[in-house]
Design an enzyme around this catalytic site. Structure first.
Site, PDB file in Angstrom:
ATOM      1  N   ARG A 223     -33.357   5.472 -25.967  1.00  0.00           N
ATOM      2  CA  ARG A 223     -31.938   5.958 -26.134  1.00  0.00           C
ATOM      3  C   ARG A 223     -32.217   6.826 -27.640  1.00  0.00           C
ATOM      4  O   ARG A 223     -32.807   6.534 -28.382  1.00  0.00           O
ATOM      5  CB  ARG A 223     -30.870   4.728 -26.179  1.00  0.00           C
ATOM      6  CG  ARG A 223     -30.828   4.323 -24.830  1.00  0.00           C
ATOM      7  CD  ARG A 223     -30.040   5.292 -24.006  1.00  0.00           C
ATOM      8  NE  ARG A 223     -29.420   4.759 -22.568  1.00  0.00           N
ATOM      9  CZ  ARG A 223     -30.415   4.650 -21.595  1.00  0.00           C
ATOM     10  NH1 ARG A 223     -31.516   5.543 -21.661  1.00  0.00           N
ATOM     11  NH2 ARG A 223     -29.945   4.668 -20.394  1.00  0.00           N
ATOM     12  N   HIS A 271     -33.034  14.337 -20.729  1.00  0.00           N
ATOM     13  CA  HIS A 271     -32.612  12.928 -20.177  1.00  0.00           C
ATOM     14  C   HIS A 271     -33.270  12.987 -18.704  1.00  0.00           C
ATOM     15  O   HIS A 271     -32.190  12.649 -17.900  1.00  0.00           O
ATOM     16  CB  HIS A 271     -31.106  12.418 -20.634  1.00  0.00           C
ATOM     17  CG  HIS A 271     -31.438  11.055 -20.573  1.00  0.00           C
ATOM     18  ND1 HIS A 271     -30.245  10.199 -21.180  1.00  0.00           N
ATOM     19  CD2 HIS A 271     -32.020  10.282 -19.535  1.00  0.00           C
ATOM     20  CE1 HIS A 271     -30.394   9.105 -20.609  1.00  0.00           C
ATOM     21  NE2 HIS A 271     -31.484   8.884 -19.890  1.00  0.00           N
TER      22      HIS A 271
HETATM   23  P1  NDP Z   1     -36.580  -4.457 -19.722  1.00  0.00           P
HETATM   24  O1  NDP Z   1     -35.180  -5.087 -20.142  1.00  0.00           O
HETATM   25  O2  NDP Z   1     -37.178  -4.685 -18.570  1.00  0.00           O
HETATM   26  O3  NDP Z   1     -37.390  -4.531 -20.983  1.00  0.00           O
HETATM   27  C1  NDP Z   1     -37.069  -4.155 -22.249  1.00  0.00           C
HETATM   28  C2  NDP Z   1     -38.287  -4.566 -23.280  1.00  0.00           C
HETATM   29  O4  NDP Z   1     -38.074  -4.262 -24.593  1.00  0.00           O
HETATM   30  C3  NDP Z   1     -38.796  -6.023 -23.216  1.00  0.00           C
HETATM   31  O5  NDP Z   1     -40.074  -6.193 -23.241  1.00  0.00           O
HETATM   32  C4  NDP Z   1     -38.056  -6.755 -24.228  1.00  0.00           C
HETATM   33  O6  NDP Z   1     -38.875  -7.871 -24.818  1.00  0.00           O
HETATM   34  C5  NDP Z   1     -38.192  -5.826 -25.388  1.00  0.00           C
HETATM   35  N1  NDP Z   1     -37.222  -5.804 -26.303  1.00  0.00           N
HETATM   36  C6  NDP Z   1     -36.105  -5.887 -26.439  1.00  0.00           C
HETATM   37  N2  NDP Z   1     -35.496  -5.888 -27.578  1.00  0.00           N
HETATM   38  C7  NDP Z   1     -36.529  -6.064 -28.375  1.00  0.00           C
HETATM   39  C8  NDP Z   1     -36.620  -6.520 -29.666  1.00  0.00           C
HETATM   40  N3  NDP Z   1     -35.674  -6.352 -30.612  1.00  0.00           N
HETATM   41  N4  NDP Z   1     -37.818  -6.337 -30.152  1.00  0.00           N
HETATM   42  C9  NDP Z   1     -38.980  -6.119 -29.624  1.00  0.00           C
HETATM   43  N5  NDP Z   1     -38.819  -5.982 -28.215  1.00  0.00           N
HETATM   44  C10 NDP Z   1     -37.694  -5.837 -27.653  1.00  0.00           C
HETATM   45  O7  NDP Z   1     -35.982  -2.927 -20.064  1.00  0.00           O
HETATM   46  P2  NDP Z   1     -36.635  -1.682 -19.221  1.00  0.00           P
HETATM   47  O8  NDP Z   1     -38.024  -1.554 -19.180  1.00  0.00           O
HETATM   48  O9  NDP Z   1     -36.247  -1.601 -17.387  1.00  0.00           O
HETATM   49  O10 NDP Z   1     -35.884  -0.304 -19.727  1.00  0.00           O
HETATM   50  C11 NDP Z   1     -35.922  -0.078 -21.055  1.00  0.00           C
HETATM   51  C12 NDP Z   1     -35.130   1.083 -21.488  1.00  0.00           C
HETATM   52  O11 NDP Z   1     -35.655   2.325 -21.077  1.00  0.00           O
HETATM   53  C13 NDP Z   1     -33.864   1.209 -20.985  1.00  0.00           C
HETATM   54  O12 NDP Z   1     -32.913   0.309 -21.542  1.00  0.00           O
HETATM   55  C14 NDP Z   1     -33.545   2.485 -20.938  1.00  0.00           C
HETATM   56  O13 NDP Z   1     -32.759   2.877 -22.259  1.00  0.00           O
HETATM   57  C15 NDP Z   1     -34.663   3.366 -20.869  1.00  0.00           C
HETATM   58  N6  NDP Z   1     -34.965   4.134 -19.854  1.00  0.00           N
HETATM   59  C16 NDP Z   1     -34.950   5.673 -20.055  1.00  0.00           C
HETATM   60  C17 NDP Z   1     -35.113   6.341 -18.954  1.00  0.00           C
HETATM   61  C18 NDP Z   1     -34.981   7.677 -19.106  1.00  0.00           C
HETATM   62  O14 NDP Z   1     -35.154   8.666 -18.257  1.00  0.00           O
HETATM   63  N7  NDP Z   1     -35.390   8.308 -20.123  1.00  0.00           N
HETATM   64  C19 NDP Z   1     -35.419   5.980 -17.726  1.00  0.00           C
HETATM   65  C20 NDP Z   1     -35.190   4.507 -17.588  1.00  0.00           C
HETATM   66  C21 NDP Z   1     -35.293   3.378 -18.641  1.00  0.00           C
HETATM   67  P3  NDP Z   1     -38.992  -9.298 -23.970  1.00  0.00           P
HETATM   68  O15 NDP Z   1     -39.894  -8.754 -22.741  1.00  0.00           O
HETATM   69  O16 NDP Z   1     -39.712 -10.234 -24.613  1.00  0.00           O
HETATM   70  O17 NDP Z   1     -37.655  -9.665 -23.450  1.00  0.00           O
HETATM   71  C1  OXD Z   2     -32.031   4.930 -17.290  1.00  0.00           C
HETATM   72  C2  OXD Z   2     -32.104   6.284 -17.734  1.00  0.00           C
HETATM   73  O1  OXD Z   2     -31.558   4.091 -18.126  1.00  0.00           O
HETATM   74  O2  OXD Z   2     -32.242   7.275 -16.849  1.00  0.00           O
HETATM   75  O3  OXD Z   2     -32.351   4.715 -16.131  1.00  0.00           O
HETATM   76  O4  OXD Z   2     -31.837   6.621 -18.907  1.00  0.00           O
END
Ligand code: NDP
Ligand code: OXD
Length: 308
Positions: A223, A271
């Site tokens: 983000r 995005h």
């Molecule tokens: P998940 O919830 O599956 O994974 C999040 C990961 O981040 C986990 O491994 C988690 O650790 C880690 N995490 C969270 N907080 C912390 C922290 N404080 N320190 C270290 N690690 C942390 O999310 P997704 O993989 O599904 O998606 C991630 C993000 O990607 C979304 O929130 C979105 O913002 C972005 N996204 C963007 C897209 C785009 O088109 N640009 C498309 C899809 C997603 P743990 O495993 O230990 O919980």
């Molecule tokens: C998502 C994105 O969060 O597209 O799926 O940013």
């Protein structure tokens, strides 16, 4: 009972069709023309205007249209008791992984530079950055991070990853939260795939850039608020960073007078790294709609206390 769909910048007709193809008896309200607010028990939201979710007395659960849920967690109009979920599908993970592979290749092969050179009619080859100077470090090893790490590894990259809890993923060296500096010291190309939370906001700052292995490059698909924008400019100007590829921004659409537009070392995409496919998404949404009615746990339910 009805399902409310609020996604002003998505093709709502395509989504309605995909949902009705899965269940022709479904009662769907498309915002802003909502006929009966009392009947709405489940909502699906993407880029929804603030304060539109306040007056639904029987709302039980809300799903994001994508993987991120920061827009729901920061919506003060949403009562705490409303459960939240997100949509994660195979094609969302594939699209994101391919976007990142493409961004890495663009950087290594100087593609943005060649696009500029073509405009100027200027022929000048540049040596590609060798793969062994491109260890890729992924922040966030969740659904998106793990799939992307796997695709990059399959393509011959050395990949390291960092997450809150330590992971075990074949072929990838994983670091836990407290090992952040060790992770950064291995990383040339840093990819942010963290969720936006109080703990991760502003994480991409100058102090972090300085800890990366040189040459260093940033890709942010998490983000916009993860990045301190002025630190990125300063990091590039002082050679802490070679450049960046950004898909997400603090303000979207990126304002036309934003400094990033005129920076040749900053690649910008609007995005689009991954967009939920309506046919796949409709399946998850309908399943969660049904689960919410019977009080069952939702698929990919958000843990409010964790912020993702
Ligand atoms: P998940 O919830 O599956 O994974 C999040 C990961 O981040 C986990 O491994 C988690 O650790 C880690 N995490 C969270 N907080 C912390 C922290 N404080 N320190 C270290 N690690 C942390 O999310 P997704 O993989 O599904 O998606 C991630 C993000 O990607 C979304 O929130 C979105 O913002 C972005 N996204 C963007 C897209 C785009 O088109 N640009 C498309 C899809 C997603 P743990 O495993 O230990 O919980
Ligand atoms: C998502 C994105 O969060 O597209 O799926 O940013």
């Amino acid at each position: 009972m009805s399902l409310l769909f609020i996604a002003p910048n998505r093709d709502t007709e395509v989504w309605k069709k995909a949902l009705l193809e899965k269940d022709s008896n479904l009662d769907i309200e498309i915002w802003p023309k909502v006929e009966n607010k009392e009947r709405v028990t489940f909502a699906v939201c993407w880029n929804h205007p603030k304060n539109v979710l306040g007056n639904y007395p029987n709302l039980q659960a809300v799903s994001s249209l994508g993987a991120g849920v920061n827009h729901l967690l920061t919506d003060v109009a949403l009562p705490e008791k409303v459960r939240l979920s997100r949509v994660v599908t195979p094609s969302l993970k594939n699209q994101l992984a391919e976007y990142l592979l493409n961004s890495v290749l663009n950087y290594r092969n100087h593609i943005p530079r060649y696009v500029d050179q073509k405009r100027e009619g200027y022929w000048a080859p540049h040596a590609a950055i060798p793969k062994n100077e491109c260890t890729i470090g992924i922040m966030g090893l969740g659904e998106m991070g793990t799939a992307s790490a796997q695709l990059l590894t399959l393509n011959g990259y050395n990949v390291v990853g960092w997450s809150k809890s330590k992971k075990e993923i074949a072929g990838i060296t994983c670091y836990s939260k407290s090992e952040r500096d060790d992770f950064l010291a291995q990383t040339n190309i840093l990819i942010c795939l963290l969720p936006l939370t109080e703990k991760t906001e502003g994480i991409l700052d100058l102090e972090l850039f300085k800890k990366l292995k040189k040459p260093a490059y940033i890709i942010n698909a998490g983000r916009g608020e993860h990045l301190i924008e002025e630190d990125l400019i300063y990091g590039i100007d002082t050679n802490a960073l070679e450049g960046a590829c950004l898909d997400v921004f603090e303000e979207e659409p990126l304002p036309s007078n934003h400094l990033f537009w005129n920076r040749p070392k900053i690649m910008i995409t609007p995005h689009i790294a991954a967009i939920t496919d309506p046919v796949e998404g409709a399946e998850v949404i309908l399943e969660n709609y049904k689960r919410s009615l019977s009080g069952m746990a939702l698929i990919n339910e958000v843990i409010r206390e964790e912020g993702y």
